[in-house]
Design a protein around this motif. Structure first.
Motif: not given
Length: 279
Positions: A47-54, A6-24
Motif C-alpha cells: 500500500e505504501d508503494l502504490q501510494g507513492l508511485l500512483g 526501447p524498453l527502459r529498465l531501471a533498477s535501484v536499491n532504494v534504502n527504504g522507499v518512503r525515505a527515498a521519496f521524501r528525499k527526491g
C-alpha cells in the motif's frame, strides 16, 4: 508496453522507499521515462508503494519475512503476465530478495528479476545465508534462461566481481562483498576475468551489461558508503547489476548510472542503473 521505442529498465536499491521519496526519488522517476522499475530494500508495504508511485504503475511486491527488512518490488506501466517468488529449496527463506515477472513487449516476453543478495558478514550465519542464496541463483539461472531467451536479473547483488568494481579493493579482499569465494560465483555467471569467453558466453552464459558498456575501466560505481567523503572522492563499489541473457544483452543500446550531482542531493546510498533494450 510499446515496442516502437526501447524498453527502459531501471533498477535501484532504494534504502527504504518512503525515505527515498521524501528525499527526491519521485522527481527523479517523473523525469526518467522508465517502463519497468525494479527496487530492492523497499522496507515498506504494498500500500505504501502504490501510494507513492500512483495508480499508473502496476506493482509486484515481495516483502521480507521480518517486517521492515529487505523487500523487493517491480513496478511497470503494463501488468505482468505471470510472476514467481520462489528461489531455492522449500526450507530456504528467500522472501523479500527474489521476484520474477514476465512482461509482454511487442510480440516478445521479457523476464525481469529484482534481486537483493544478502550483504553477509565473514564467519557468521549471515555469510552462510549469502552463500545459500548464491547457490540458489546458480541453480535457477539456467532454468530462467530456458524459460525466456530475453531474461535479466537486476539489483543489488552485493558482490564486486573484479578489482575494477571496487575503488579500494586491496583493503577489502577479506571482507564480505569481495571475498574470493563470492567472486567465484560471478565467474560462474559470466565467466572469469582473463578467459577468452569472459562476458561473451562464459560461465552460465549471462552477460554483465554494465561491464560490456563501460569496458575495462574502474567502476563506474553504484554504491558509496554514507561515512566520510566516499561519495565526494568516488570511493565506491559496483555491486548493482543488470545480468542479461545473451539475446537480451545484444539488444541493449544504452547504459547509464544515475549518479547524483552531489552528496546532499542523493536519495539513496545506491545510484539507479538504467538500461535501454531495443526489442
Amino acid at each position: 508496453m510499446p515496442s516502437a521505442k526501447p524498453l527502459r529498465l531501471a533498477s535501484v536499491n532504494v534504502n527504504g522507499v518512503r525515505a527515498a521519496f521524501r528525499k527526491g526519488m519521485g522527481e527523479w522517476l517523473a523525469a526518467r521515462d522508465v517502463d519497468i522499475l525494479a527496487m530492492q530494500e523497499v522496507r515498506a508495504s504494498t500500500e505504501d508503494l502504490q501510494g507513492l508511485l500512483g495508480d499508473e504503475w502496476d506493482i509486484l511486491h515481495d516483502p521480507a519475512t521480518a517486517k521492515g527488512r529487505a523487500g523487493v518490488a517491480i513496478a511497470s506501466r503494463n501488468r505482468a503476465s505471470i510472476h514467481r517468488v520462489e528461489l531455492g529449496a522449500a526450507d530456504f527463506d528467500s522472501a523479500g530478495r527474489w521476484l520474477e515477472a514476465d512482461y509482454e513487449v511487442g510480440d516478445r516476453i521479457v523476464t525481469v528479476v529484482s534481486a537483493y543478495v544478502h550483504s553477509g558478514v565473514v564467519d557468521t550465519p549471515k555469510q552462510v545465508e549469502k552463500y545459500k542464496f548464491l547457490d540458489a541463483m546458480v541453480e535457477r539461472m539456467p532454468r530462467l534462461a530456458e524459460h525466456s531467451e530475453l531474461a535479466v536479473i537486476v539489483g543489488d547483488l552485493n558482490v564486486g566481481h573484479r578489482t575494477l568494481d571496487i575503488k579500494n579493493w586491496k583493503g577489502n579482499v577479506k571482507r564480505a562483498g569481495f571475498l574470493p569465494e563470492e567472486r567465484a560465483y560471478f565467474d560462474r555467471f559470466v565467466g572469469a576475468e582473463g578467459d577468452d569467453d569472459y562476458n561473451a558466453g562464459g560461465g552460465l552464459g549471462w552477460i554483465d551489461v554494465g561491464r560490456r558498456f563501460s569496458g575495462e575501466v574502474e567502476g563506474p560505481y553504484t554504491w558509496w558508503s554514507q561515512r566520510g567523503k566516499a561519495f565526494d572522492t568516488d570511493t565506491g563499489w559496483r555491486i548493482d547489476y543488470q545480468l542479461a541473457t545473451a539475446s537480451l544483452a545484444d539488444a541493449a543500446v544504452a547504459y547509464v548510472i544515475d549518479r547524483a550531482d552531489s552528496w546532499d542531493t542523493r536519495w539513496s546510498d545506491h545510484a539507479p542503473v538504467v538500461v535501454d533494450y531495443a526489442i
